[in-house]
Design a protein around this motif. Structure first.
Motif, PDB file in Angstrom:
ATOM      1  N   VAL A  31       0.856  -1.183   0.000  1.00 30.40           N
ATOM      2  CA  VAL A  31       0.000   0.000   0.000  1.00 30.40           C
ATOM      3  C   VAL A  31       0.893   1.234   0.000  1.00 30.40           C
ATOM      4  CG1 VAL A  31      -1.847   1.227   1.215  1.00 30.40           C
ATOM      5  CG2 VAL A  31      -1.654  -1.270   1.422  1.00 30.40           C
ATOM      6  N   ASP A  32       0.693   2.116  -0.953  1.00 26.70           N
ATOM      7  CA  ASP A  32       1.478   3.359  -0.945  1.00 26.70           C
ATOM      8  C   ASP A  32       0.580   4.514  -1.360  1.00 26.70           C
ATOM      9  OD1 ASP A  32       4.838   3.702  -0.944  1.00 26.70           O
ATOM     10  OD2 ASP A  32       3.631   5.427  -1.560  1.00 26.70           O
ATOM     11  N   ILE A  33       0.868   5.692  -0.772  1.00 23.59           N
ATOM     12  CA  ILE A  33       0.066   6.869  -1.110  1.00 23.59           C
ATOM     13  C   ILE A  33       0.528   7.491  -2.432  1.00 23.59           C
ATOM     14  CG2 ILE A  33      -0.759   7.565   1.186  1.00 23.59           C
ATOM     15  CD1 ILE A  33       1.772   9.245   1.475  1.00 23.59           C
ATOM     16  N   GLY A  87       8.460   6.195   5.681  1.00 21.34           N
ATOM     17  CA  GLY A  87       9.675   6.928   6.035  1.00 21.34           C
ATOM     18  C   GLY A  87       9.595   7.553   7.430  1.00 21.34           C
ATOM     19  N   THR A  88      10.772   7.704   8.051  1.00 19.73           N
ATOM     20  CA  THR A  88      10.855   8.427   9.334  1.00 19.73           C
ATOM     21  C   THR A  88      11.994   9.448   9.212  1.00 19.73           C
ATOM     22  OG1 THR A  88      12.195   6.580  10.180  1.00 19.73           O
ATOM     23  CG2 THR A  88       9.910   6.686  10.907  1.00 19.73           C
ATOM     24  N   PRO A  89      11.747  10.513   8.431  1.00 18.48           N
ATOM     25  CA  PRO A  89      12.829  11.495   8.201  1.00 18.48           C
ATOM     26  C   PRO A  89      13.144  12.325   9.442  1.00 18.48           C
ATOM     27  CG  PRO A  89      10.777  12.205   7.155  1.00 18.48           C
ATOM     28  CD  PRO A  89      10.497  10.869   7.755  1.00 18.48           C
ATOM     29  N   PRO A 273      22.778   9.357   8.853  1.00 15.12           N
ATOM     30  CA  PRO A 273      22.706  10.735   9.352  1.00 15.12           C
ATOM     31  C   PRO A 273      21.423  11.006  10.139  1.00 15.12           C
ATOM     32  CG  PRO A 273      23.389  10.697   7.044  1.00 15.12           C
ATOM     33  CD  PRO A 273      22.949   9.312   7.383  1.00 15.12           C
ATOM     34  N   LYS A 274      20.281  10.556   9.595  1.00 15.13           N
ATOM     35  CA  LYS A 274      19.030  10.904  10.294  1.00 15.13           C
ATOM     36  C   LYS A 274      18.880  10.094  11.588  1.00 15.13           C
ATOM     37  CE  LYS A 274      15.521   7.796   8.575  1.00 15.13           C
ATOM     38  NZ  LYS A 274      15.213   6.865   9.629  1.00 15.13           N
ATOM     39  N   ASP A 275      19.346   8.840  11.580  1.00 10.64           N
ATOM     40  CA  ASP A 275      19.216   8.046  12.805  1.00 10.64           C
ATOM     41  C   ASP A 275      20.124   8.598  13.909  1.00 10.64           C
ATOM     42  OD1 ASP A 275      17.376   6.525  11.501  1.00 10.64           O
ATOM     43  OD2 ASP A 275      18.637   4.751  11.254  1.00 10.64           O
TER      44      ASP A 275
END
Ligand code: NAD
Length: 445
Positions: A31-33, A87-89, A273-275
């Protein structure tokens, strides 16, 4: 085990790779938006480059075991497992942005009609699966976790560029759950999918421990890279020293191991980088000083400055020079340019006056065009990139660049100067032909 029905919310690198791999055996719906992505997948095409993924999607669509949709209600009707891989940006302040996770949990809650195990796979700070995801699903569905649906966190460890291989042959599977029914369901699913996997590498723990395993793993790997880069800067100041030899000597120690000790332009991508920024933010929030994490990030930023300083030291003024940047993706084997050191290096070179940059990448040119538009030139052909250039900077270690010989550089460049930011060349072969500056190798000043 018979075929199971799996719904995967979010068809990005993590979700789509899992979907295509699980579809070898199970019935999977993504499922994707993003309607464009859904259409591409249903037309048997991968929306991004990942070795082996196109073939898997083709066979999944052909066998009817894989499909994509943007209708979550339909997708969840028969789902026994619901994976969340959105995603968890980072937010601007480095904090994790949970808006996609919250919205996916909200949609699941609204669509949930029967018992299913909801598996959080997006990387999230400890406490999120229980206090955010579970809570939203309970509120929206009116159902109770433990009784009417199950909840778990199973971190994803795949590496882009090796994602299919890593999914099919993982080093370990970590299941975070605190309800036996959920743990048993997931153990059954994974034991069946990985029949050769020893029980010792299929580990179960609390949801929060599993959430922290993911951050701790990425912090450790990023620390190894920054460690190698710090030693590399020492190496550049010591006659006769080469970081490649040093790290070979270090990595042979079984307690350390050879991987992630390559000195270079630093780490990038959608995770490290984001983590690490999320860890800094989370640690401060719970009153823990994130000494190591901050130092690792600081060292990583310095690598960009150092590569750029090599160029400036050699060329002086940049505005009348042609600079070939070899590599745009954050590592070879992927078209992903998120947080890529190449983009940061190009931005910095432009800030310092460079007006004629030609960037080369076998897979990521389209992605980079979205960032730089017409301010730089692009090519997929490394030989075209170095033609008439005053400097070539290797930023991504694609095999295509390893094949450029010193004679090619000498013959094609206006000024044969190469900055090897990934240590892909053998310096002895360049002697007398091309000026080669290498990260982590003594630089005579
Ligand atoms: P991605 O950006 O490639 O994909 C996320 C997808 O989710 C997109 O296609 C987006 O359209 C979709 N999406 C967003 N909100 C949605 C919603 N409400 N419903 C349905 N779809 C929705 O992200 P990714 O790289 O696959 O990463 C996903 C998560 O996995 C992140 O938390 C990341 O940190 C983690 N992770 C990534 C990697 C990696 O190498 N990329 C490795 C391990 C873990």
């Amino acid at each position: 085990m018979s075929e199971r029905n799996i719904a995967i919310i979010g068809a990005g690198y993590v979700g789509l790779v899992a979907a295509a791999c699980f579809a070898k055996k199970h019935n999977v719906v993504c499922v994707d938006i993003d309607e464009g992505k859904v259409e591409l997948i249903n037309n048997a095409k991968a929306p991004f480059y990942e070795p082996g993924l196109d073939e898997l999607i083709k066979s999944g669509i052909k066998s009817g075991k894989l499909r994509a949709t943007n209708d979550i209600n339909g997708a969840l009707e028969s789902a026994e497992f619901i994976f969340i891989s959105v995603g968890t940006p980072s937010k601007d302040n480095g904090e994790i942005d949970l808006s996609y996770v919250k919205s996916a949990a909200h949609d699941i809650g609204k669509a949930l009609r029967k018992y299913a195990v909801v598996v959080q796979r997006s990387t999230v700070v400890p406490g999120t699966t229980r206090n955010v995801v579970k809570k939203i699903i309970e509120e929206q569905s009116g159902r109770k976790a433990g009784k009417d649906f199950g909840i778990a966190f199973v971190p994803e460890f795949l590496r882009e560029g090796n994602a299919v291989h890593d999914f099919m042959e993982p080093d370990r599977v970590v299941i975070g759950a605190d309800d036996d029914r959920v743990t048993d369901n997931l153990l059954e699913l994974y034991r069946d999918f990985y029949p050769k996997m020893p029980d010792s590498t299929l580990v179960t723990m609390s949801i929060e421990s599993a959430e922290l395993v993911k951050y701790a793993s990425n912090l450790f790997l990023a620390t190894k890279i920054s460690f190698a880069n710090e030693v590399a800067e020492l190496a550049e100041k010591i006659p006769n020293v080469d970081i490649v030899d040093v790290m070979r000597g270090v990595g042979l120690d079984k307690r350390i191991g050879p991987s992630y000790l390559g000195a270079g332009a630093g780490f990038g991508g959608s995770c490290f980088p984001k983590d690490l920024n999320a860890i800094v933010h989370f640690a401060r929030k719970i009153d823990v000083p994130p000494f190591i994490t901050e130092a690792v990030l600081k060292r990583n930023r310095r690598q960009i400055e150092r590569i750029v300083s090599f160029v400036v030291d050699q060329l002086g003024k940049l505005d009348d020079k042609r600079i070939a940047v070899l590599g745009l993706s954050f590592k070879p084997g992927t078209s992903d340019t998120r947080e890529s050191p190449a983009l940061k290096i190009i931005n910095e070179l432009m800030r310092l006056g460079a007006k004629d940059i030609i960037a080369c990448d076998p897979k990521a040119v389209d992605e980079a065009k979205r960032v730089f538009g017409e301010s730089i030139k692009y090519t997929e052909d490394p030989f075209e990139a170095i033609k008439n250039a005053d400097c070539a900077v290797v930023v991504t270690d694609w095999d295509e660049f390893k094949n450029i010989s010193p004679d090619d550089f000498a013959g094609l460049m206006r000024n044969p100067l190469v900055i090897d930011g990934r240590r892909i060349y053998q310096p002895e072969k360049f002697e007398g032909k091309v000026k080669l500056i290498c990260v982590g190798r003594y630089i005579q000043r």
